[in-house]
Design a protein around this motif. Structure first.
Motif, PDB file in Angstrom:
ATOM      1  N   GLU A  14       0.832  -1.214   0.000  1.00  0.00           N
ATOM      2  CA  GLU A  14       0.000   0.000   0.000  1.00  0.00           C
ATOM      3  C   GLU A  14       0.864   1.260   0.000  1.00  0.00           C
ATOM      4  O   GLU A  14       1.908   1.324   0.658  1.00  0.00           O
ATOM      5  N   LYS A  15       0.412   2.280  -0.739  1.00  0.00           N
ATOM      6  CA  LYS A  15       1.099   3.568  -0.743  1.00  0.00           C
ATOM      7  C   LYS A  15       0.800   4.297   0.562  1.00  0.00           C
ATOM      8  O   LYS A  15      -0.361   4.413   0.977  1.00  0.00           O
ATOM      9  N   ILE A  16       1.851   4.793   1.212  1.00  0.00           N
ATOM     10  CA  ILE A  16       1.701   5.504   2.470  1.00  0.00           C
ATOM     11  C   ILE A  16       2.575   6.750   2.466  1.00  0.00           C
ATOM     12  O   ILE A  16       3.471   6.912   1.633  1.00  0.00           O
ATOM     13  N   ARG A  17       2.303   7.627   3.417  1.00  0.00           N
ATOM     14  CA  ARG A  17       3.108   8.841   3.557  1.00  0.00           C
ATOM     15  C   ARG A  17       3.999   8.695   4.790  1.00  0.00           C
ATOM     16  O   ARG A  17       3.531   8.300   5.864  1.00  0.00           O
ATOM     17  N   VAL A  18       5.275   9.023   4.620  1.00  0.00           N
ATOM     18  CA  VAL A  18       6.237   8.973   5.722  1.00  0.00           C
ATOM     19  C   VAL A  18       6.811  10.371   5.905  1.00  0.00           C
ATOM     20  O   VAL A  18       7.275  10.995   4.937  1.00  0.00           O
ATOM     21  N   SER A  19       6.773  10.880   7.138  1.00  0.00           N
ATOM     22  CA  SER A  19       7.214  12.247   7.408  1.00  0.00           C
ATOM     23  C   SER A  19       8.163  12.282   8.595  1.00  0.00           C
ATOM     24  O   SER A  19       8.031  11.491   9.541  1.00  0.00           O
ATOM     25  N   SER A  20       9.116  13.202   8.532  1.00  0.00           N
ATOM     26  CA  SER A  20       9.973  13.500   9.673  1.00  0.00           C
ATOM     27  C   SER A  20       9.915  14.999   9.902  1.00  0.00           C
ATOM     28  O   SER A  20       9.160  15.714   9.244  1.00  0.00           O
ATOM     29  N   ARG A  21      10.723  15.494  10.811  1.00  0.00           N
ATOM     30  CA  ARG A  21      10.751  16.928  11.067  1.00  0.00           C
ATOM     31  C   ARG A  21      11.386  17.706   9.909  1.00  0.00           C
ATOM     32  O   ARG A  21      11.374  18.927   9.899  1.00  0.00           O
ATOM     33  N   THR A  71       5.723   6.485  -0.311  1.00  0.00           N
ATOM     34  CA  THR A  71       6.404   5.247  -0.672  1.00  0.00           C
ATOM     35  C   THR A  71       5.453   4.077  -0.469  1.00  0.00           C
ATOM     36  O   THR A  71       4.292   4.267  -0.090  1.00  0.00           O
ATOM     37  N   SER A  72       5.931   2.862  -0.724  1.00  0.00           N
ATOM     38  CA  SER A  72       5.109   1.665  -0.571  1.00  0.00           C
ATOM     39  C   SER A  72       5.497   0.920   0.700  1.00  0.00           C
ATOM     40  O   SER A  72       6.677   0.788   1.015  1.00  0.00           O
ATOM     41  N   ALA A  73       4.476   0.413   1.392  1.00  0.00           N
ATOM     42  CA  ALA A  73       4.720  -0.367   2.609  1.00  0.00           C
ATOM     43  C   ALA A  73       5.130  -1.784   2.241  1.00  0.00           C
ATOM     44  O   ALA A  73       4.516  -2.414   1.382  1.00  0.00           O
TER      45      ALA A  73
END
Length: 904
Positions: free
Chosen positions: A838-845, A851-853
């Motif tokens: 599944e396509k997901i959103r990954v965020s940091s500061r 990307t894909s899980a």
């Protein structure tokens, strides 16, 4: 020694020698089909039979040990008749379509049939009864069973050489068949696509598909060194009509004929890629577009702008980065240009973001920041391997193959890594420590070693200093405390300490999982401490062994592409050393340490660095906190890039100078074990009228002269001679000597008659006494919290190399693995309702990516892992540029992130 007669001549050989080896040593030819030394010695084909006086039966030469007084005939009438019979039988089941076969002219069966005059079989074979369709769905490899002679070379190579077990023997009724993983389901098999099986095949049964493009008599072979990781694999580039069409593994000291999928299939497509830079480019200030320029226009502009900036803002306003993928000779000239023309020491290389902690840490504790033992020494005939923060199956695949082989032969394996690796299934112990707790783990190991009397007191007393202080520090690192912080079982920690300390031969092998932390230097020192406590340095099968990442990142440091070191790690602050280089180069040199590469970007934003020259690096993709890197490049007054392609970093360059690949030049790489390996020119793209490119060292030399330094033009061999003249550890190294030395030379090599140094610190450390440095655990700079609850780690995968500038231009590699992904634990994914793929959103500061899980159990709960190769979701938009205070390496391995489902 054993005395015997071969074809009437007396021979003396070592006890334990086979008849085949004895005959080869005596110059007698014995044919083989199934035999591969130390890989396939089953003696199944019987083509190698010989006649021995007094024996009723013919003996297989490949696996029969010589005996005192034997009298051997290798070509008697009885032997020749037997060999003809073997070939006759093999041909009965062999489809003889040699004209269409890609191995025509390179087939061992064809060769020996021609030699013994066997053209047709007298027998009716059983091939039709077991006829099976070919398997050719794999992007690189195909299998044609009608050409298979069941020699089992491929099976044994996959099992004994690579340790992969992806090819097996099967059954079809009463017949034995070879079961290869190249069918429609190839992606789900164990196959790593390395192609070592195809190279081992003596017929056209198992081949690389690209061999159809050429015949052996149409090509020439050029021996060179692989341009990917720093294993230093030797290989032959197969060249037809000025184009590389294939690669074969060669018998080098670090690879013994093996190659990985990158080396075999990802080392040449990029050389001939249609998007290679073909001429100089200058950015039009009005339109912002890159426009074609002549070499004189480009070089004049670069030299004049750099000198203008130097004059206006001072010598410290310029900086240059060398390329760790380029030869030693190129790197030497880059650092020389910076020091003689820019007038400062602001020169660095990408080791700053990968193994600068190794250079700094090992230099501090041992006196030399390099791998202590050869690859072959730490993967063969060892009792235990302690593998920390390293995934060699993917980052250094041929080393990974050798570790798998070692485990198969009884070597104990301890893995210390947060992720479940491919090697984990072979490990005796896997300590899945929390990211960033390497020092806690190592101090816990030393606590157990000291408490249980497992340390080498004599070695500590005679060869080290600092023991009492270290002993006091690690006394607080009890197994219970370490287990709680690291998230591991205390009993397994104790068992690992006992297993490593009590082993006679036990190397520590580590990689970026140790170095890429804000405490990376002390993490390296902790590895050194463990080895010294147990007396495992300066000895075979032991040592502290960092696996360097890029093909010549070791050489880049050796050549002085560092702000504080001249070539050979000679300090820029040492007046006597500086005087030596001033005399050699004919100019005064700056006595001050320069700016580290990771600090250059901040300095650019602050306008302290205004001009930057980068040769072959792509920091927009590789460096932590991409937003910060882009801001820095945009802040520069003038930015020059010397490259093969229009990379992400090239989008911000004012001038782009097209260079040449490793296959277009002469030179040397220094691999991870300090072995200086030759690189040789295979093709000349300047013969193509569409290319207006130049040798990289010629570009640098022209720039030096335009900036006012009188640098004479030199060949690569002449540059190495100059390196040897100013670098004591390279004093005995030259192109000529390397060409004459089969195993090359490992530095230190201090004179023309010096044999090189395979094992460092024998009898004495480079600094005198080894320093048991008092390492203390400090938490990572950023840990998960309520807003960013997951820990992100980054790393490499098997099928790609750093920025994919090379491997991304091989379609087959992109088919195998071509897009970004993030590994998640199954329980985390279930809790969040995230499915595999599944396509997901990954965020940091620092940023956010999509990307894909990839859901499973490779990472623990609360932890994630990403490769940084792919532009559709580059992890370095997220990573933290928190720097190690000693070596300024970023903390790629620990970063707090948030994961979100994408609605809709």
């Amino acid at each position: 020694m054993v005395s015997l007669m071969i074809n009437g001549y007396e021979c003396m050989v070592q006890e334990g020698t086979t008849i085949l080896e004895a005959a080869q040593g005596a110059g007698a030819q014995i044919p083989t089909l199934c035999f591969l030394k130390e890989i396939n010695e089953i003696g199944s084909c019987r083509l190698c039979v010989v006649e021995a006086e007094g024996e009723d039966h013919l003996l297989p030469a490949c696996n029969t040990i010589v005996r005192e007084g034997m009298k051997i005939q290798t070509e008697s009438p009885r032997v020749v008749a037997a060999r003809r019979e073997v070939l006759d039988l093999l041909l009965s089941n062999h489809k003889r379509n040699c004209f269409f076969c890609s191995r025509n002219g390179a087939c061992d069966l064809q060769k020996w049939c021609n030699y013994y005059g066997v053209e047709e079989s007298r027998y009716i074979g059983s091939r039709k009864k077991i006829e099976r369709p070919p398997k050719d769905s794999h992007p690189f490899l195909s299998y044609h069973p009608e050409l298979c002679i069941h020699c089992q070379r491929c099976v044994s190579t996959c099992e004994n050489a690579t340790g992969r077990h992806a090819i097996n023997l099967g059954k079809t009724g009463m017949f034995t068949v070879i079961d290869v993983p190249f069918g429609d389901d190839w992606k789900t098999t164990l196959c790593e696509s390395c192609g070592n099986c195809a190279q081992a095949c003596p017929t056209g049964a198992l081949t690389e598909k690209r061999t159809k493009q050429y015949r052996p008599w149409e090509v020439r072979r050029v021996r060179t060194t692989c341009p990917h990781c720093a294993t230093g694999c030797q290989m032959d580039l197969i060249v037809k009509d000025n184009r590389i069409v294939d690669v074969e593994g060669a018998d080098g000291p670090s690879n013994h004929g093996l190659l990985c999928v990158k080396g075999r299939s990802g080392s040449f497509d990029f050389v001939h890629s249609p998007d290679r830079l073909r001429y100089p480019l200058i950015r039009n200030r009005e339109t912002g577009q890159l426009e074609r320029a002549t070499w004189d226009e480009a070089l004049d502009l670069v030299a004049s702008r750099f000198m203008e900036i130097k004059k206006k803002y001072g010598t410290g306003s310029l900086a240059g980065f060398a390329c760790s993928r380029s030869p030693n000779e190129d790197i030497y000239m880059v650092q020389k240009m910076v020091r003689t023309c820019f007038g400062n020491n602001n020169v660095d290389n990408c080791a700053r973001v990968c193994h600068s902690a190794s250079v700094s840490g090992l230099a501090t504790t041992l006196g030399s920041g390099a791998m202590t033992n050869p690859i072959g020494d730490i993967t063969h005939d060892v009792d235990c391997i302690l593998l920390v923060g390293s995934n060699p199956e993917e980052a250094h695949p041929v080393v990974g193959m050798q570790i798998r082989e070692a485990v198969q032969h009884g070597t104990k394996l301890i893995i210390v890594d947060p992720r479940k690796l491919g090697l984990s299934q072979y490990a005796d112990i896997h300590l899945r420590i929390r990211p960033g707790t390497n020092i806690m783990f190592a101090n816990g190991m030393m606590h157990v070693m000291i408490r249980e009397g497992l340390v080498d007191q004599e070695f500590i007393r005679e060869r080290t200093e600092g023991f009492e202080e270290l002993k006091k520090i690690v006394s607080d690192y009890t197994p219970e405390k370490v287990a709680e912080v690291c998230g591991i079982d205390k009993d397994k920690l104790i068992e690992a300490a006992r297993m490593y300390a009590s082993a006679k031969k036990a190397p520590i092998i580590y990689c970026l999982g140790v170095t890429e932390h804000s405490s990376g230097t002390e993490g390296v020192m902790a590895m050194s401490n463990m080895a010294m406590l147990c007396g495992k340095l300066g000895k075979p099968g032991c040592g502290v062994n960092p696996l360097r990442g890029q093909n010549n990142v070791q050489g880049a440091c050796d050549m002085g592409a560092m702000p504080d070191k001249y070539p050979g790690y000679q300090s820029v602050m040492d007046a006597a050393v500086r005087a030596k280089f001033e005399k050699a180069w004919g100019v005064p040199l700056n006595p001050d340490t320069g700016v580290f590469a990771t600090d250059v970007f901040g300095a650019a934003i602050r306008k302290e660095i205004r001009g930057l020259y980068i040769y072959g690096e792509d920091p927009v993709v590789t460096d932590a906190d991409t937003t910060h890197i882009i801001k820095a490049l945009k802040s520069l007054d003038f930015f020059v890039l010397q490259e093969l392609f229009l990379t992400e970093t090239a989008q911000y360059a004012d001038v782009i100078l097209p260079g040449m690949s490793y296959a277009e030049k002469e030179g040397t790489f220094t691999n991870t074990e300090r072995r200086v390996c030759r690189v040789r020119k295979a093709v000349d793209l300047t013969k193509d009228p569409s290319f207006d490119i130049r040798l990289d060292t010629d570009i640098i030399i022209d720039l030096m002269n335009r900036m006012g330094y009188p640098q004479k033009k030199m060949t690569s061999a002449q540059i190495m001679d100059e390196i040897a003249s100013v670098t004591p550890s390279f004093a005995g190294i030259s192109h000529q000597r390397l060409d004459e030395t089969p195993d090359f030379l490992q530095w230190p090599c201090t004179g023309r008659d010096h044999p090189g140094t395979p094992i460092m610190h024998v009898g004495k450390f480079s600094r005198g006494l080894g320093w048991l440095y008092p390492t203390r655990y400090t938490p990572p700079a950023e840990t998960p919290d309520r807003d960013y609850p997951f820990c992100l780690m980054t790393g490499r995968i098997l099928y790609h190399y750093t920025t994919r500038a090379m491997t991304g231009r091989t379609p087959g590699l992109m088919e195998i693995e071509g897009s970004s992904f993030i590994e998640m634990n199954q329980k985390d994914a279930d809790r969040m309702g995230i499915a595999d793929g599944e396509k997901i959103r990954v965020s940091s500061r620092r940023g956010s990516i999509t990307t894909s899980a990839r859901v499973g159990t490779r990472v623990n709960e609360g932890e994630t892992w990403m490769p940084f190769h792919f532009p559709d979701g580059n992890a370095n938009w997220l990573t933290n540029a928190a720097l190690d205070p000693k070596c300024r390496i970023p903390e790629y391995k620990v970063c707090a992130v948030r994961i979100e489902k994408i609605s809709g």
